[in-house]
Every structure is written in structure tokens, then in C-alpha cells.
Design an enzyme around this catalytic site. Structure first.
Site, PDB file in Angstrom:
ATOM      1  N   HIS A 164       0.946  -1.104   0.073  1.00  0.00           N
ATOM      2  CA  HIS A 164       0.047  -0.075   0.066  1.00  0.00           C
ATOM      3  C   HIS A 164       1.001   1.281  -0.059  1.00  0.00           C
ATOM      4  CE1 HIS A 164      -4.137  -1.797   0.847  1.00  0.00           C
ATOM      5  NE2 HIS A 164      -3.322  -2.982   0.937  1.00  0.00           N
ATOM      6  N   ASP A 377       3.638   9.573  -0.608  1.00  0.00           N
ATOM      7  CA  ASP A 377       2.514   8.853  -0.433  1.00  0.00           C
ATOM      8  C   ASP A 377       2.071   7.819  -1.436  1.00  0.00           C
ATOM      9  OD1 ASP A 377       0.155   8.180   1.216  1.00  0.00           O
ATOM     10  OD2 ASP A 377      -0.472  10.403   1.381  1.00  0.00           O
TER      11      ASP A 377
HETATM   12  C1  G6P Z   1      -0.923   3.210   6.176  1.00  0.00           C
HETATM   13  C2  G6P Z   1      -0.507   1.892   5.942  1.00  0.00           C
HETATM   14  C3  G6P Z   1      -1.453   0.790   6.508  1.00  0.00           C
HETATM   15  C4  G6P Z   1      -1.930   1.249   8.257  1.00  0.00           C
HETATM   16  C5  G6P Z   1      -2.315   2.656   8.144  1.00  0.00           C
HETATM   17  C6  G6P Z   1      -2.451   3.431   9.412  1.00  0.00           C
HETATM   18  O1  G6P Z   1      -2.198   3.614   5.317  1.00  0.00           O
HETATM   19  O2  G6P Z   1      -0.173   1.817   4.495  1.00  0.00           O
HETATM   20  O3  G6P Z   1      -1.068  -0.385   6.420  1.00  0.00           O
HETATM   21  O4  G6P Z   1      -2.607   0.316   8.870  1.00  0.00           O
HETATM   22  O5  G6P Z   1      -1.535   3.426   7.513  1.00  0.00           O
HETATM   23  O6  G6P Z   1      -1.224   2.842  10.408  1.00  0.00           O
HETATM   24  P1  G6P Z   1      -1.350   2.004  11.549  1.00  0.00           P
HETATM   25  O7  G6P Z   1       0.102   2.058  12.030  1.00  0.00           O
HETATM   26  O8  G6P Z   1      -2.213   2.741  12.569  1.00  0.00           O
HETATM   27  O9  G6P Z   1      -2.119   0.650  11.207  1.00  0.00           O
END
Ligand code: G6P
Length: 468
Positions: A164, A377
């Protein structure tokens, strides 16, 4: 109930469930909303699918449960694993390394050890949940060793991986002491998806330079221990949002009324400038604030004619780079508020809080200028949500060229957020954009976001994986 084996198993660091104590003190589980779940829900429930992930709190676990026709299989993490695998290797090593080393990645052997151990836990849970000949779809940078681990445990299943976030150029990736292990971990998959063609290209050149394997077009040829050659496809599959759901929410009378109310609560300014991000150093929040502050100081924007709203959702607050970012952002917000506001007419509203979906939709509708100034990003779904919310065809999007979204949203005002003068000029252009130009641009942007929604993305990834 015990979980049946599933034809399709999705694996991600976070399990999309809400866990909260029920009236009798037991845990009540509901599905937590989110684009990825919405996209995958129909296909997962058709294929009696399962989702494997961490429930999001230390030590928390429960038996696999079925929610909306999908099995949720928890992978519990201890406080030590959260600190070394999640906060450490995932978010203080890989995250900054994969985002252009905006802050310096830290390399610690004990973090890497925990990453490997936790990846093995996820792989075992996935291998135990998938039916014979089924499919395992692994998501994101926290789980890059899982594809090869699953392949080893279950050679009969198809494995897909989707990254992602960006994949870095070889000159940066080469810093990683465990670079070969990560590449080989990913190459356990049959299909590796990236956000942009640039990310897929970076990955293939890392493979060529650091593993000695050969590539042919979008494919990497992996030599197996028995001498056979396995072909791994690596290409771009730009992710999107549930555009129809975002569009419908923005049409709800209660949301439209709330948008008008927000405008009046802000003192009916001529222009509302809006930013919403996880509080992350990749998002360029400081650059945006600097540009706004200079425009006010130079008298090129005036309060109360303009007002900025910045929503910064709390994120990874045990990681030190996030703590210093918060200090910086809040110092600047305080200075802008102190220097340029007056009683009843603040120059900036800053919310370090999560907002619910209705409030977000109303804020998007109220925002005349949307500021997306990320330094790097993978995609940036905020930009797409803003566009899908503008059912009135109004509003102007200022969008960083360092986002995946910039490849698709060409009718935005594209900016280099490092160029503060350029950013200031673009903000002024967006503030001054007439309704006719707003409509022309917004129509083209909306066409793109509505055609390429998250379910088209999931279908195209799973279709390509099925063809492997
Ligand atoms: C990004 C990453 C995700 C992640 C999200 C939130 O979008 O690509 O994998 O889940 O951030 O971050 P966190 O560390 O809270 O899961």
C-alpha cells in the site's frame, strides 16, 4: 463455532474489527468500517473468506468468529512484539526507508528478529485458515516475509501481495541490512501489486541488483531449489475508495445541512482551506502550515476572509519521530493562531481527533480548497474522498505530485510541497479559482474516481492473481 477452511484468506497487520466490552463485560466484536473491507466484503463472503490480523491492542485475542459472513482470525501480539515489530521495524525502520528517508530509518537487529517472528505467526495463521488450492492475499509492508513463508507451508495455494505504500529506489533500499531477505520474502508471492508503475519498477530493479535474479518485462524469474523456474508478476494496481458510498453520503440531507452549519460556525468565510491527514511526517503538514503562515504574514491572505481547518488523526504516538512531529505542528499552529486570529475569528482550527464518516463528508463539502501536500504517499485516499464527496462539482484540489493519486488526478493543481513559493502560488490559485473552472476540473476528477473504485481495484488484482 469453529472456522471452516476458506477459499480466500486476506492477511493484514490490523484486523478490521472493533473490539469493545459489552454490557456483561464480555468482548463484543463488530466490523470496523474502511475502504478495504468494503471492497473485499462481497468476494470474501461469497468465498466463505477469512481475514487474519492483529486485533489492535496488546495481548488481546479471541476465538475465530464469523462477522458478516467473514471469518476473523486474530493474531495476538505481546507488548514486546508491538514495540519491536510494529513500532520498531515496521514504523521506525521500513516506513521511513520506504518514504524517501524523510526521517532517518533505524536499523536494530532485535527489531528485525521480532519482525521475522511475528511474520511467521501471521503466515501460520493464514496457512491454517486456507482451503486446499485456495488463495492468500497479503497486505502491506508490515508483512513482507509472509508470502514466502505461506508458500513454504502451503505450496498448493496461490499467494498475492499488495504494497500500500511506495517501494523505494534501489539507492535507498540498499541501506537495509536485511534487503535480500525482504525481496525473497515478497517473491514467495505469485503476484506482487504496487500503487504506481514507478514502485513496481523500483522493486524489479532492486531484485536485479540485489538478488541476481533476472526480470522480463513485469516478471521476475525465481529459480527454485529443485531447479524449476517460477514466474512472479510485479505490476501496478492503483487502489481507490468506495466512490459510490462516499458520493451517496455527501448527498444525505443531514450531511449537507452539517456542511452549511460548519461554514456558519466558522464565521461564513469566503474560503475554507482544509487538510486532513494521519499525523505523519510523510503528509507534509508542516510545509502546508508554513505556506499558509507566510501568505498571512505577507498580507496575501486575510483572516476572517480565509480560515484553515486541519484535522490530524492521532497515529503511532509511541514512535519518537511522531512525537517530535506533533510538537512541531502544534507549535506552528499555536503561532498562526496567536499572530493572525482575533476573538471569534481564529486563523486556524486544529483537531487532533478522529472524525466520523458523516463529519468528514460535511467537512469535504464545506472545504473550498483541499490541501494534500504529502512529501511521499503510496496513493493518498483523502484526495479521492474529497473528489467523490464534491457532488456539487465545486471545490479546488491542491495535490502533491509525490502521491500515487497524482498519476490519476491530473486535473488537480499539482504541487511540489518542498517548493514553498510554488506551494503558496498554488494555494492562491486555488483560492481564486472561479466556479466555472472548479466545475470543469472537478467533473474530470470525479469521472476518474467513480470509474476506478476500490471494487474495480480488488477485482483486477484478484483476476490477475487467478490467471497466474
Ligand atoms: C497506512 C498503511 C496501513 C496502516 C495505516 C494506519 O495507510 O499503509 O498499513 O494500517 O497507515 O497506520 P497504523 O499503524 O495505525 O495501522
Amino acid at each position: 463455532m469453529t472456522a471452516a477452511l476458506s477459499d480466500l484468506v486476506v492477511v493484514s497487520n490490523r484486523l478490521p474489527v472493533d473490539v469493545s466490552p459489552g454490557p456483561d463485560g464480555s468482548l463484543v466484536h463488530g466490523r470496523s468500517p474502511g475502504g478495504l473491507v468494503t471492497a473485499l466484503e462481497p468476494v470474501l463472503s461469497q468465498r466463505s473468506g477469512a481475514w487474519v490480523g492483529w486485533p489492535g491492542a496488546p495481548g488481546l485475542t479471541f476465538d475465530p468468529i464469523s462477522l458478516d459472513g467473514i471469518w476473523s482470525v486474530p493474531v495476538p501480539l505481546s507488548p514486546h512484539e508491538i514495540s519491536n515489530y510494529y513500532e520498531g521495524f515496521s514504523n521506525a525502520t521500513l516506513w521511513p526507508l520506504y518514504h524517501d528517508v524523510i526521517t532517518r530509518p533505524e536499523y536494530h537487529r532485535e527489531w528485525h528478529e521480532a519482525y521475522r517472528t511475528v511474520n511467521a505467526k501471521f503466515a501460520e495463521a493464514a496457512a491454517g485458515a486456507v482451503a486446499k488450492g485456495g488463495t492468500v492475499w497479503v497486505h502491506d509492508y508490515q508483512l513482507q516475509l509472509v508470502p514466502s513463508m505461506v508458500k513454504q507451508l502451503r505450496p498448493d495455494v496461490k499467494v498475492g501481495f499488495f504494497n500500500h505504500i511506495p517501494f523505494p529506489p534501489e539507492a535507498l533500499f540498499a541501506q537495509l541490512p536485511w534487503r535480500r531477505e525482504i525481496l525473497m520474502g515478497l517473491l514467495g508471492a505469485d503476484l506482487i501489486g504496487f500503487q504506481r508503475a514507478q514502485d513496481a519498477g523500483n522493486f524489479r530493479s532492486c531484485v536485479r541488483r540485489l538478488t541476481g535474479l533476472t526480470t522480463r518485462g513485469h516478471h521476475v524469474l525465481v529459480r527454485e531449489s529443485d531447479g524449476s523456474v517460477r514466474d512472479v508478476m510485479c505490476s501496478a494496481f492503483p487502489i481507490s475508495i468506495d466512490s459510490a458510498a462516499v458520493d451517496s453520503r455527501a448527498r444525505l440531507p443531514r450531511v449537507q445541512a452539517r456542511a452549511r452549519e460548519i461554514r456558519s460556525e466558522l464565521g461564513n468565510p469566503d474560503r475554507i482551506l482544509f487538510g486532513v491527514d494521519r499525523l505523519d511526517y510523510t503528509k507534509g503538514i508542516s510545509h502546508r502550515l508554513k505556506a499558509y503562515e507566510e501568505l498571512l504574514r505577507e498580507g496575501r491572505l486575510h483572516v476572517p476572509g480565509v480560515v484553515m481547518v486541519q484535522v490530524a488523526s492521532p497515529s503511532r504516538d509511541n514512535v519518537s519521530a511522531y512525537q517530535s512531529l506533533r510538537d512541531d505542528v502544534e507549535t506552528t499552529v499555536g503561532r498562526i493562531a496567536g499572530d493572525f486570529g482575533s476573538l471569534g475569528s481564529p486563523a486556524i482550527h486544529y483537531l487532533h481527533q478522529n472524525q466520523d464518516a458523516d463529519e468528514m463528508a460535511a467537512l469535504y463539502l464545506a472545504a473550498d480548497v483541499m490541501l494534500v501536500t504529502a512529501l511521499r504517499d503510496g496513493m493518498n485516499l483523502v484526495a479521492k474522498e474529497y473528489v467523490a464527496s464534491r457532488v456539487d462539482g465545486r471545490g479546488a484540489l491542491v495535490l502533491s505530485e509525490f502521491t500515487g493519486a497524482a498519476d490519476e488526478l491530473r486535473q488537480a493543481i499539482l504541487v511540489n510541497p518542498h517548493d514553498i513559493d510554488g506551494l503558496k502560488g498554488s494555494i492562491l490559485r486555488a483560492v481564486a479559482m472561479n466556479p466555472k473552472e472548479q466545475r470543469r476540473r472537478m467533473q474530470a476528477l470525479r469521472r476518474r474516481v467513480i470509474e476506478n473504485d476500490v471494487s474495480a481495484w480488488a477485482t483486477s488484482f484478484l483476476g490477475a492473481l487467478a490467471d497466474r
